[in-house]
Write a protein that holds these residues in place. Structure first.
Motif, PDB file in Angstrom:
ATOM      1  N   CYS A 158       0.740  -1.063   0.036  1.00 50.34           N
ATOM      2  CA  CYS A 158      -0.034   0.068   0.024  1.00 50.34           C
ATOM      3  C   CYS A 158       0.958   1.269  -0.108  1.00 50.34           C
ATOM      4  O   CYS A 158       0.466   2.137  -0.598  1.00 50.34           O
ATOM      5  CB  CYS A 158      -1.032  -0.068   1.252  1.00 50.34           C
ATOM      6  SG  CYS A 158      -2.329  -1.344   1.326  1.00 50.34           S
ATOM      7  N   LEU A 159       2.009   1.274   0.915  1.00 51.46           N
ATOM      8  CA  LEU A 159       2.717   2.458   1.079  1.00 51.46           C
ATOM      9  C   LEU A 159       3.674   2.733  -0.257  1.00 51.46           C
ATOM     10  O   LEU A 159       3.660   3.953  -0.484  1.00 51.46           O
ATOM     11  CB  LEU A 159       3.755   2.251   2.153  1.00 51.46           C
ATOM     12  CG  LEU A 159       2.960   2.327   3.745  1.00 51.46           C
ATOM     13  CD1 LEU A 159       3.981   1.822   4.618  1.00 51.46           C
ATOM     14  CD2 LEU A 159       1.933   3.530   3.536  1.00 51.46           C
ATOM     15  N   VAL A 160       4.224   1.626  -0.743  1.00 52.39           N
ATOM     16  CA  VAL A 160       5.158   1.858  -2.154  1.00 52.39           C
ATOM     17  C   VAL A 160       4.596   1.705  -3.465  1.00 52.39           C
ATOM     18  O   VAL A 160       4.523   2.817  -3.991  1.00 52.39           O
ATOM     19  CB  VAL A 160       6.142   0.654  -1.978  1.00 52.39           C
ATOM     20  CG1 VAL A 160       7.269   0.971  -2.980  1.00 52.39           C
ATOM     21  CG2 VAL A 160       6.816   0.816  -0.425  1.00 52.39           C
ATOM     22  N   HIS A 161       3.696   0.804  -3.561  1.00 50.85           N
ATOM     23  CA  HIS A 161       3.046   0.597  -4.809  1.00 50.85           C
ATOM     24  C   HIS A 161       1.906   1.460  -5.174  1.00 50.85           C
ATOM     25  O   HIS A 161       1.801   1.856  -6.185  1.00 50.85           O
ATOM     26  CB  HIS A 161       2.777  -1.215  -5.140  1.00 50.85           C
ATOM     27  CG  HIS A 161       3.971  -1.848  -4.991  1.00 50.85           C
ATOM     28  ND1 HIS A 161       5.394  -1.466  -5.333  1.00 50.85           N
ATOM     29  CD2 HIS A 161       4.234  -3.122  -4.688  1.00 50.85           C
ATOM     30  CE1 HIS A 161       6.353  -2.523  -5.338  1.00 50.85           C
ATOM     31  NE2 HIS A 161       5.617  -3.523  -4.937  1.00 50.85           N
ATOM     32  N   LEU A 162       1.109   1.610  -3.988  1.00 52.00           N
ATOM     33  CA  LEU A 162      -0.163   2.279  -4.512  1.00 52.00           C
ATOM     34  C   LEU A 162      -0.125   3.937  -3.850  1.00 52.00           C
ATOM     35  O   LEU A 162      -1.110   4.596  -3.773  1.00 52.00           O
ATOM     36  CB  LEU A 162      -1.381   1.682  -3.778  1.00 52.00           C
ATOM     37  CG  LEU A 162      -1.433   0.159  -3.940  1.00 52.00           C
ATOM     38  CD1 LEU A 162      -2.836  -0.514  -2.858  1.00 52.00           C
ATOM     39  CD2 LEU A 162      -1.853  -0.008  -5.233  1.00 52.00           C
ATOM     40  N   ASN A 163       1.032   4.217  -3.464  1.00 51.56           N
ATOM     41  CA  ASN A 163       1.216   5.366  -3.349  1.00 51.56           C
ATOM     42  C   ASN A 163       0.298   6.076  -2.117  1.00 51.56           C
ATOM     43  O   ASN A 163       0.058   7.125  -2.162  1.00 51.56           O
ATOM     44  CB  ASN A 163       0.973   6.420  -4.471  1.00 51.56           C
ATOM     45  CG  ASN A 163       1.898   7.684  -4.555  1.00 51.56           C
ATOM     46  OD1 ASN A 163       3.074   7.653  -3.949  1.00 51.56           O
ATOM     47  ND2 ASN A 163       1.586   8.738  -4.933  1.00 51.56           N
ATOM     48  N   ILE A 164       0.246   5.299  -0.976  1.00 53.91           N
ATOM     49  CA  ILE A 164      -0.620   5.602   0.245  1.00 53.91           C
ATOM     50  C   ILE A 164       0.292   6.208   1.278  1.00 53.91           C
ATOM     51  O   ILE A 164       1.487   5.677   1.451  1.00 53.91           O
ATOM     52  CB  ILE A 164      -1.435   4.216   0.735  1.00 53.91           C
ATOM     53  CG1 ILE A 164      -2.436   4.024  -0.524  1.00 53.91           C
ATOM     54  CG2 ILE A 164      -1.917   4.773   1.855  1.00 53.91           C
ATOM     55  CD1 ILE A 164      -3.140   2.846  -0.166  1.00 53.91           C
ATOM     56  N   LYS A 165      -0.023   7.361   1.762  1.00 52.55           N
ATOM     57  CA  LYS A 165       0.722   8.137   2.971  1.00 52.55           C
ATOM     58  C   LYS A 165       0.329   7.385   4.301  1.00 52.55           C
ATOM     59  O   LYS A 165       1.252   7.099   5.320  1.00 52.55           O
ATOM     60  CB  LYS A 165       0.358   9.394   3.037  1.00 52.55           C
ATOM     61  CG  LYS A 165       0.808  10.186   4.247  1.00 52.55           C
ATOM     62  CD  LYS A 165       0.523  11.727   4.129  1.00 52.55           C
ATOM     63  CE  LYS A 165       1.200  12.388   5.314  1.00 52.55           C
ATOM     64  NZ  LYS A 165       0.574  13.690   5.378  1.00 52.55           N
ATOM     65  N   SER A 166      -0.997   7.298   4.878  1.00 57.00           N
ATOM     66  CA  SER A 166      -1.430   6.772   6.192  1.00 57.00           C
ATOM     67  C   SER A 166      -2.449   5.549   5.958  1.00 57.00           C
ATOM     68  O   SER A 166      -3.321   5.780   5.019  1.00 57.00           O
ATOM     69  CB  SER A 166      -1.981   7.723   6.829  1.00 57.00           C
ATOM     70  OG  SER A 166      -1.133   9.113   7.062  1.00 57.00           O
ATOM     71  N   LEU A 167      -2.357   4.635   6.597  1.00 56.76           N
ATOM     72  CA  LEU A 167      -3.611   3.576   6.656  1.00 56.76           C
ATOM     73  C   LEU A 167      -3.576   2.629   7.881  1.00 56.76           C
ATOM     74  O   LEU A 167      -2.879   2.711   8.802  1.00 56.76           O
ATOM     75  CB  LEU A 167      -3.019   2.419   5.497  1.00 56.76           C
ATOM     76  CG  LEU A 167      -2.021   1.582   5.740  1.00 56.76           C
ATOM     77  CD1 LEU A 167      -2.459   0.111   6.233  1.00 56.76           C
ATOM     78  CD2 LEU A 167      -1.147   1.345   4.685  1.00 56.76           C
ATOM     79  N   MET A 168      -4.873   2.494   8.183  1.00 58.03           N
ATOM     80  CA  MET A 168      -5.384   1.382   9.519  1.00 58.03           C
ATOM     81  C   MET A 168      -6.212   0.346   8.816  1.00 58.03           C
ATOM     82  O   MET A 168      -6.767   0.782   7.810  1.00 58.03           O
ATOM     83  CB  MET A 168      -6.101   2.301  10.367  1.00 58.03           C
ATOM     84  CG  MET A 168      -5.169   3.248  10.878  1.00 58.03           C
ATOM     85  SD  MET A 168      -6.279   4.047  12.357  1.00 58.03           S
ATOM     86  CE  MET A 168      -7.539   5.102  11.389  1.00 58.03           C
ATOM     87  N   LEU A 169      -6.113  -0.777   9.228  1.00 56.22           N
ATOM     88  CA  LEU A 169      -6.790  -2.059   8.834  1.00 56.22           C
ATOM     89  C   LEU A 169      -7.445  -2.383  10.078  1.00 56.22           C
ATOM     90  O   LEU A 169      -6.811  -2.926  10.871  1.00 56.22           O
ATOM     91  CB  LEU A 169      -5.858  -2.995   8.128  1.00 56.22           C
ATOM     92  CG  LEU A 169      -6.689  -4.260   7.632  1.00 56.22           C
ATOM     93  CD1 LEU A 169      -7.765  -3.833   6.557  1.00 56.22           C
ATOM     94  CD2 LEU A 169      -5.721  -5.351   7.337  1.00 56.22           C
ATOM     95  N   TYR A 170      -8.849  -2.431  10.097  1.00 61.56           N
ATOM     96  CA  TYR A 170      -9.370  -3.271  11.021  1.00 61.56           C
ATOM     97  C   TYR A 170     -10.217  -4.408  10.514  1.00 61.56           C
ATOM     98  O   TYR A 170     -10.753  -4.339   9.569  1.00 61.56           O
ATOM     99  CB  TYR A 170     -10.799  -2.531  11.685  1.00 61.56           C
ATOM    100  CG  TYR A 170     -10.031  -1.161  12.559  1.00 61.56           C
ATOM    101  CD1 TYR A 170      -9.922  -1.333  14.043  1.00 61.56           C
ATOM    102  CD2 TYR A 170      -9.717  -0.101  12.006  1.00 61.56           C
ATOM    103  CE1 TYR A 170      -9.523  -0.189  14.835  1.00 61.56           C
ATOM    104  CE2 TYR A 170      -9.228   1.133  12.759  1.00 61.56           C
ATOM    105  CZ  TYR A 170      -9.106   0.932  14.190  1.00 61.56           C
ATOM    106  OH  TYR A 170      -8.865   1.930  15.018  1.00 61.56           O
ATOM    107  N   VAL A 171      -9.878  -5.319  11.315  1.00 60.72           N
ATOM    108  CA  VAL A 171     -10.073  -7.058  10.802  1.00 60.72           C
ATOM    109  C   VAL A 171     -11.482  -7.478  11.851  1.00 60.72           C
ATOM    110  O   VAL A 171     -10.989  -7.527  12.972  1.00 60.72           O
ATOM    111  CB  VAL A 171      -8.952  -7.912  10.636  1.00 60.72           C
ATOM    112  CG1 VAL A 171      -9.720  -9.228  10.269  1.00 60.72           C
ATOM    113  CG2 VAL A 171      -8.115  -7.360   9.723  1.00 60.72           C
ATOM    114  N   ALA A 172     -12.156  -8.179  11.129  1.00 61.60           N
ATOM    115  CA  ALA A 172     -13.631  -8.667  12.180  1.00 61.60           C
ATOM    116  C   ALA A 172     -13.065  -9.716  13.120  1.00 61.60           C
ATOM    117  O   ALA A 172     -12.316 -10.552  12.452  1.00 61.60           O
ATOM    118  CB  ALA A 172     -14.648  -9.018  11.225  1.00 61.60           C
ATOM    119  N   SER A 173     -13.416  -9.414  14.163  1.00 62.61           N
ATOM    120  CA  SER A 173     -13.034 -10.558  15.108  1.00 62.61           C
ATOM    121  C   SER A 173     -14.096 -10.680  16.356  1.00 62.61           C
ATOM    122  O   SER A 173     -14.125  -9.681  17.028  1.00 62.61           O
ATOM    123  CB  SER A 173     -11.536 -10.196  15.786  1.00 62.61           C
ATOM    124  OG  SER A 173     -11.313 -11.100  16.974  1.00 62.61           O
TER     125      SER A 173
END
Length: 403
Positions: free
Chosen positions: A42-57
């Protein structure tokens, strides 16, 4: 650089990103490796600066990735605090005032069928930069499904481990019971045992110490499963070791209590009845340690009696607060019925218990029957009473006929 060249390069990067994560999945990399590859992509190939991932649990959404996030964000979002408006393309998150998601401005929901499996929140390095949300969503979907598959595999392994544990506990328990019960002119024994599950908490035994002496017992171990089976195994080993050297019931029961208390620190207990019959002296000695009192019936005698003398349950106290031995003399041609509380606590469709009274009445009317016939007739009555209601506990009935 032409527009077509830019598009080609972006597709090449997307393909490379897809290849990296699918290769990691195929190589069965750990969850942390997969999450790091996804973040790097996400950071390198998709040129994204900030990200969060929440996964169902477990009905909520747990934070698995947080990069370049300086604000305080929750480690978990309640499942009922997430609401998506698909028509407007907006995600509503119910958060307390101490949290903020102002550092991200794009959300990408990850679905499997109609179930939301994850929420990807992100911000591009340049707001006017192009981002293929469909590809981003597909990549996140591949990751989350891989994580779900790993969780499913872990659950399967855990279930298999538990199945093996139950299988071992069941084998241990089967080895504790006598392989054969005596069927002689002097003693006929019959047992009916219905474990509530694969591994029960009931225990019975019969030890012919000599031609003139026989010990017999019945017990109910607190708990179920492997812990109960191991406690029962330890208890049986201690009992049989003591019986090889001693015949003093008080000493045996006191030592058993000490062993159980020492091993469980008062967290588990055993109800226990131990009897000893001598054919020569025609005398029965017994100790009842908090167990359902067995019923004794004498030929030509009065009504059936209960064998209640003894002490409290084993394992509850380091030293038994009181202890007495019961005795019956002049015994010849008599029957004993030993049982566990699962028998009298059997319920019918109206949640009524079978109870002690019904059992004692049946014993009083049929005690002189051969043990096999007694069991066959009694369990027909018990099954008719339950009328298909599921058993809630182990059931054991041990009948001994001495002549």
């Amino acid at each position: 650089m032409t527009t077509e060249t830019v598009k080609y390069q972006r597709k090449e990067l997307e393909l490379k990103a897809l290849l990296e994560i699918t290769q990691a999945i195929n190589e069965n990399k750990t969850e942390s490796v997969l999450l790091n590859i996804f973040k790097f992509t996400c950071l390198v190939h998709l040129n994204i600066k900030s990200l969060m991932l929440y996964v169902a649990s477990s009905g909520n959404f747990s934070l698995r990735i947080a990069h370049n996030i300086k604000e305080r964000v929750p480690d978990e979002i309640p499942g009922d605090g997430v609401e998506e408006n698909k028509e407007k393309g907006k995600l509503s998150l119910t958060l307390s005032e101490e949290y903020s998601f102002s550092e991200v401005n794009i959300y990408v929901p990850v679905y499997h069928k109609d179930t939301m499996l994850a929420i990807l929140l992100l911000r591009k390095k340049e707001d006017d930069a192009e981002l293929d949300l469909d590809f981003t969503q597909a990549l996140a979907n591949i990751l989350v499904v891989a994580l779900e598959n790993k969780r499913f595999a872990r659950r399967q392994l855990e279930q298999e481990r538990l199945r093996k544990e139950v299988e071992i506990a069941s084998s241990v328990q089967r080895m504790l019971f006598p392989a054969l019960l005596p069927q002689t002119d002097k003693l006929k024994a019959k047992v009916t045992y219905y474990p509530h599950s694969t591994v029960g908490g009931d225990y019975y035994d019969l030890i012919q110490k000599s031609d003139d002496e026989v010990f017999f017992c019945i017990a109910d171990v607190s708990g179920k499963g492997m812990p109960a089976a191991l406690l029962m195994s330890n208890f049986q080993a201690a009992l049989r070791t003591l019986l090889r050297s001693f015949s003093d019931l008080k000493m045996i029961v006191e030592q058993l209590n000490f062993t159980i208390f020492e091993n469980t620190v008062g967290e588990r207990f055993i109800t226990f009845f131990l009897g000893h019959y001598n054919y020569k002296t025609q005398t029965l000695h017994y100790v009842n340690a908090g167990h359902n009192p067995p019923v004794i019936c004498r030929k030509g005698g009065d009504a059936p009696e209960l064998l209640e003398a003894g002490t409290t349950i084993l394992g509850a106290f380091e030293k038994l607060p009181f202890l007495e031995t019961g005795t019956r003399t002049g015994l010849r041609d008599f029957i004993l019925h030993l049982y566990t509380d699962g028998l009298t606590e059997t319920i019918d469709m109206d949640e009524l218990e079978f109870g002690d009274t019904r059992f004692f009445d049946y014993v009083g009317e049929n005690w002189c029957e051969d043990p096999n016939a007694f069991h066959e007739g009694f369990f027909q009555v018990l099954d008719a009473f339950a009328n298909g209601q599921h058993r809630r506990d182990d059931i054991t009935l041990l009948t001994l006929r001495f002549k």
